[in-house]
Design an enzyme around this catalytic site. Structure first.
Site, PDB file in Angstrom:
ATOM      1  N   CYS A  13      24.393  53.354 129.640  1.00 15.49           N
ATOM      2  CA  CYS A  13      23.282  52.952 130.506  1.00 15.49           C
ATOM      3  C   CYS A  13      23.172  51.435 130.518  1.00 15.49           C
ATOM      4  CB  CYS A  13      21.969  53.575 130.038  1.00 15.49           C
ATOM      5  SG  CYS A  13      21.415  52.987 128.431  1.00 15.49           S
ATOM      6  N   CYS A  16      22.833  49.549 127.252  1.00 21.16           N
ATOM      7  CA  CYS A  16      24.099  49.286 126.550  1.00 21.16           C
ATOM      8  C   CYS A  16      24.715  47.986 127.053  1.00 21.16           C
ATOM      9  CB  CYS A  16      25.077  50.443 126.772  1.00 21.16           C
ATOM     10  SG  CYS A  16      24.484  52.060 126.257  1.00 21.16           S
ATOM     11  N   CYS A  80      69.413  43.325 111.280  1.00 21.20           N
ATOM     12  CA  CYS A  80      68.959  43.360 109.895  1.00 21.20           C
ATOM     13  C   CYS A  80      67.435  43.327 109.840  1.00 21.20           C
ATOM     14  CB  CYS A  80      69.529  42.180 109.107  1.00 21.20           C
ATOM     15  SG  CYS A  80      68.943  40.578 109.709  1.00 21.20           S
ATOM     16  N   CYS A  83      65.707  40.482 111.520  1.00 19.70           N
ATOM     17  CA  CYS A  83      65.583  40.604 112.974  1.00 19.70           C
ATOM     18  C   CYS A  83      64.311  41.369 113.346  1.00 19.70           C
ATOM     19  CB  CYS A  83      66.799  41.329 113.555  1.00 19.70           C
ATOM     20  SG  CYS A  83      68.361  40.470 113.310  1.00 19.70           S
ATOM     21  N   ASP A 490      37.896  25.251 161.523  1.00 20.58           N
ATOM     22  CA  ASP A 490      38.888  24.222 161.844  1.00 20.58           C
ATOM     23  C   ASP A 490      39.694  24.719 163.034  1.00 20.58           C
ATOM     24  OD1 ASP A 490      40.442  21.815 161.313  1.00 20.58           O
ATOM     25  OD2 ASP A 490      42.022  23.206 160.727  1.00 20.58           O
ATOM     26  N   ASP A 689      42.512  26.529 156.733  1.00 23.25           N
ATOM     27  CA  ASP A 689      43.785  27.024 156.230  1.00 23.25           C
ATOM     28  C   ASP A 689      43.823  27.076 154.710  1.00 23.25           C
ATOM     29  OD1 ASP A 689      44.107  24.420 155.404  1.00 23.25           O
ATOM     30  OD2 ASP A 689      45.586  23.897 156.921  1.00 23.25           O
ATOM     31  N   ASP A 693      42.009  21.901 154.180  1.00 24.29           N
ATOM     32  CA  ASP A 693      40.555  21.959 154.282  1.00 24.29           C
ATOM     33  C   ASP A 693      39.880  22.250 152.943  1.00 24.29           C
ATOM     34  OD1 ASP A 693      40.712  21.686 157.137  1.00 24.29           O
ATOM     35  OD2 ASP A 693      41.331  23.770 157.221  1.00 24.29           O
TER      36      ASP A 693
END
Length: 803
Positions: A13, A16, A80, A83, A490, A689, A693
């Site tokens: 709710c 919470c 190994c 690694c 524009d 654009d 702008d």
């Protein structure tokens, strides 16, 4: 500062939500924390050195869980223990990774991680940096969020069905005298699993809130049902306690059991409805290809999409979904880009053209070079933007949040007052009536509806926008857009196409239009000027063949000259052409007439005589006039900005149906125009654009960038229109208006329901000869109130934006 999104589980709710936001907000280094109840995610803006583990710890400390994903994949190249240790350490170092186990013997890694922060793509890169190779065990990657929700729904369904079966038996045994079934001990035995197995989720959530001196909806359910259950249990097991005091022991096991059943049913419906609010994002995710055919070392191989890297050559066959963003290196096709632009017609693609991941190859086969993969593709950016918008919080939600923060304590207080008033002043049996009204008040109160009113509508609205090619940065932008008074546009690239077109051919001395155009285009084909491109493009569209000019010369700011079959052709402005011939007055007048209409006049002379005037102009985009008209119908004023002179600006604006324009505006002057209009007290949007702008887009109340494919400045604007169609401005504003209308409907219903429901549950109608509310009806009302709010939000998906 960094932004982190964490998936939170266990919130039930609005109380919470407040608890999580408060706890995170008190953490040092957290600038802002915003919880979206509908999507069950929290967005945190925090200092860079604040770890995810710390944030997760705070959330868990409040009694909620972080949704985590687990993945297992192969690691090739380990030889190994050093690694495997290196691989494990590297993976553990990734933000969002909670645990890692790398098994050298099986060459597999098991990783537990937070999917909103990291994922398999990051694991592959990390392992690759260590000198090993990570390979997925399966090619299919499913929507993990959907799986989590499905598991939650399965659990709710299981507990609901069990509770429903027991509740029906309890109801029959309580309301009717049935041998054995009406036995008080059997009723107790049937009610207990409903209360403590099916209803355990309410107790757990209420206890977690209590540990932090907080309350939530689960507190109300737990207290209300426990009151009925324990009263009935005492009456069933120790009836003499009541009889000795002259009280007839009544059983209300049906009340507690049916309330839990109804609320579980409501939660199940709510979960399913909430799942539909994020359907748009799942659809976008479904557009992502799972595999790709790549060329490596002269061989073709099919690999998972996660293994594609930048620079890979990918083969795309007809009917296949394009895997990643890239550039066609060979072949051609028609590509369905409707998922990106909303345009249903396929777009022709040839070598050198860009294609985007998620779009569909409809015709021929082609090869492409991968330019953007993984999270960098256009589709991934769109998904990210939509998810961020869905997870943001609208300003209109603040009132609901404030109410929700005090809602549960207030309801508990009202319930206690109700009990005392009925117990002291009510008719016999006073205790029973006081208890039932006390339970009704607790159960009917619904903070869930308040918490879901805004975020569910925002999620559906943002998702619907994405389906229409409208990307919204956040909920605040979606809310502000409905208040717009003025839309400033524009001219170049927004109202017009942004590239010159040949619009007029006026011939003299019996010259033929096509012969003139063929000759002019032949010479202009050697020039790089935009006007030259317009002339050449027109000739190509008519299928004219070009001749090879000799002795080509370009005159910057003037025009061009060339020789065709030894004859001189000069194409350019008056200043250039009059150097090689005399220009008659009627030709000058007609050129001036073209100029007065906002067009550029280009003279064509052949062997010392002017034979034609070519008119070149930046034409309106298709739909610009309709877009302006539709905005006016919404009561919005449209203003045009341009760097052109007043004459050209007047003609363009008149053609487009725009009444107000600003001419001779330099890029840096656009901000001043926006400020001037805003100073008039008008809520203003700037449409451009998104690149040139950018300052004006940022200055306006709403910045709207016109995109084309991936050329969209998402960071510079509040709203991005992917397909670059001005009609999308009208759709974006309409989307804002219907979304805000839905939010207001939801909030009205949520407040109205509680304002009316709580007094009725307290017994106000009884004072005027009306009935008392049965707690079971209160449970049904509460269960369906939140469902109705979510369902109303889902209705947005069927709304038309053109209305």
């Amino acid at each position: 500062m960094k932004n982190i999104t964490l998936p939170v589980r266990g919130m039930s709710c609005a109380a919470c939500v407040s608890a999580v936001e408060r706890a995170l907000g008190e953490l040092e280094g957290v600038n802002n924390a915003s919880v979206n109840f509908a999507s069950e995610k929290v967005s945190v803006n925090a200092e860079d050195d604040l770890s995810v583990e710390t944030l997760a710890g705070v959330i868990k400390g409040e009694g909620y869980d972080i949704a985590v994903s687990k993945i297992e994949f192969s690691i090739k190249g380990m030889s190994c223990a050093a690694c495997s240790a290196a691989a494990e350490t590297a993976l553990k170092g990734l933000e969002g990774v909670l645990s890692v186990n790398v098994n050298l013997a099986s060459e597999k890694a098991a990783v537990e991680y937070i999917p909103t922060i990291t994922g398999f793509e990051s694991f592959v890169k990390t392992i690759d940096d260590q000198g090993y190779e990570a390979i997925p065990l399966t090619e299919e990657f499913t929507d993990r969020e959907l799986l989590v929700r499905e598991r939650e729904q399965a659990s709710l369904l299981k507990h609901f069905l069990a509770a429903a079966v027991f509740s029906v038996l309890i109801f029959i045994g309580t309301m009717f005298t049935v041998p054995l079934l009406s036995n008080s001990y059997l009723l107790f035995a049937l009610a207990t699993p409903v209360q403590f197995i099916s209803g355990m989720r309410f107790y757990k959530a209420a206890f977690q809130a209590l540990k932090h001196f907080s309350t939530n909806m689960n507190t109300l359910v737990a207290v209300g049902t426990s009151t009925a259950y324990f009263y009935s249990a005492t009456a069933a097991l120790l009836p003499e306690m009541f009889i000795e005091r002259g009280i007839t022991p009544h059983l209300y096991f049906d009340t507690s059991a049916i309330i839990i059943t109804l609320i579980l049913f409501g939660r199940l419906l709510e979960s399913r409805a909430k799942g539909k609010t994020s359907e748009a994002v799942r659809k976008l995710m479904g557009l992502q290809a799972k595999t790709a055919i790549v060329e490596r070392n002269g061989e073709q191989m099919k690999i998972p999409i996660t293994e594609v890297t930048t620079g890979d050559i990918i083969i795309v066959k007809p009917g296949e979904r394009i895997p990643v963003d890239g550039e066609i290196t060979s072949g051609n096709s028609a590509v369905d880009e409707s998922m990106l632009t909303g345009e249903s017609l396929p777009v022709d693609k040839v070598m050198g053209d860009s294609v985007f991941g998620g779009t569909i190859n409809r015709a021929g086969s082609f090869k492409l070079r991968a330019m953007k993969v993984g999270k960098n593709t256009a589709l991934s950016q769109i998904i990210r933007l939509v998810e961020e918008a869905q997870g943001s919080k609208a300003p209109v939600q603040r009132l609901a949040d404030k109410v929700a923060s005090v809602f549960v304590p207030l309801v508990l207080s009202i319930a206690i007052i109700t009990f005392l008033l009925w117990y002291i002043f009510g008719p016999e049996p006073t205790f029973t009536m006081a208890m039932m009204n006390f339970i009704s008040v607790l159960i009917i109160a619904c903070p869930c509806a308040l918490g879901l009113a805004t975020p569910t509508a925002i999620m559906v609205g943002a998702g619907k926008g994405a389906e229409k090619g409208i990307l919204i940065r956040d909920a605040a932008a979606l809310e502000r857009a409905h208040k717009l008074d003025v839309v400033v546009m524009d001219k170049t690239g927004t109202i017009t196409k942004g590239e010159p077109e040949l619009t007029d051919i006026i011939t003299f001395r019996d010259a033929e239009e096509n012969r003139v155009l063929q000759a002019a285009a032949s010479v202009e084909s050697k020039s790089e000027h935009p006007i030259s491109f317009a002339i050449v493009k027109k000739a190509e569209s008519l299928g004219l063949t070009f001749m090879e000019p000799d002795d080509f010369t370009a005159f910057p700011g003037g025009g061009v000259r060339g020789y065709l079959e030894g004859r001189e052709i000069v194409i350019g402005n008056k200043s250039l052409v009059e150097k090689s011939c005399t220009i008659d007055d009627d030709i000058i007048e007609k050129a001036a007439s073209l100029n007065s209409k906002g067009k550029t006049s280009v003279l064509v002379s052949f062997e010392g005589e002017v034979i034609a005037i070519l008119g070149v102009a930046d034409s309106l985009k298709s739909g610009s006039t309709d877009a302006v008209a539709s905005l006016k119908q919404l009561g919005i004023e449209v203003v045009m900005l341009t760097g052109d002179n007043a004459n050209t600006a007047s003609n363009i604006s008149k053609t487009a149906g725009i009444d107000r324009f600003y001419a001779d505006v330099l890029p840096e002057g656009k901000v001043e125009v926006i400020r001037e209009i805003m100073s008039e007290g008008k809520c203003t949007a700037m449409v451009g654009d998104g690149i040139n702008d950018a300052p004006a887009l940022a200055e306006a109340d709403i910045g709207i960038s016109m995109g084309a494919g991936t050329d969209i400045a998402m960071e510079a604007s509040d709203i991005t229109l992917i397909k670059g169609d001005m009609r999308g401005v009208h759709e974006a504003i309409s989307l804002s208006r219907i979304t805000l209308k839905t939010i207001k409907q939801n909030l009205f219903w949520a407040f109205f329901y509680n304002i009316i429901g709580i007094p009725v549950a307290a017994g106000v109608l009884y004072l005027f000869g009306g009935p008392l509310m049965n707690p079971m009806f209160a449970g049904a009302a509460m269960a369906f109130s939140s469902v109705s709010v979510v369902s109303n939000s889902i209705r947005l998906r069927r709304k038309k934006l053109s209305d």
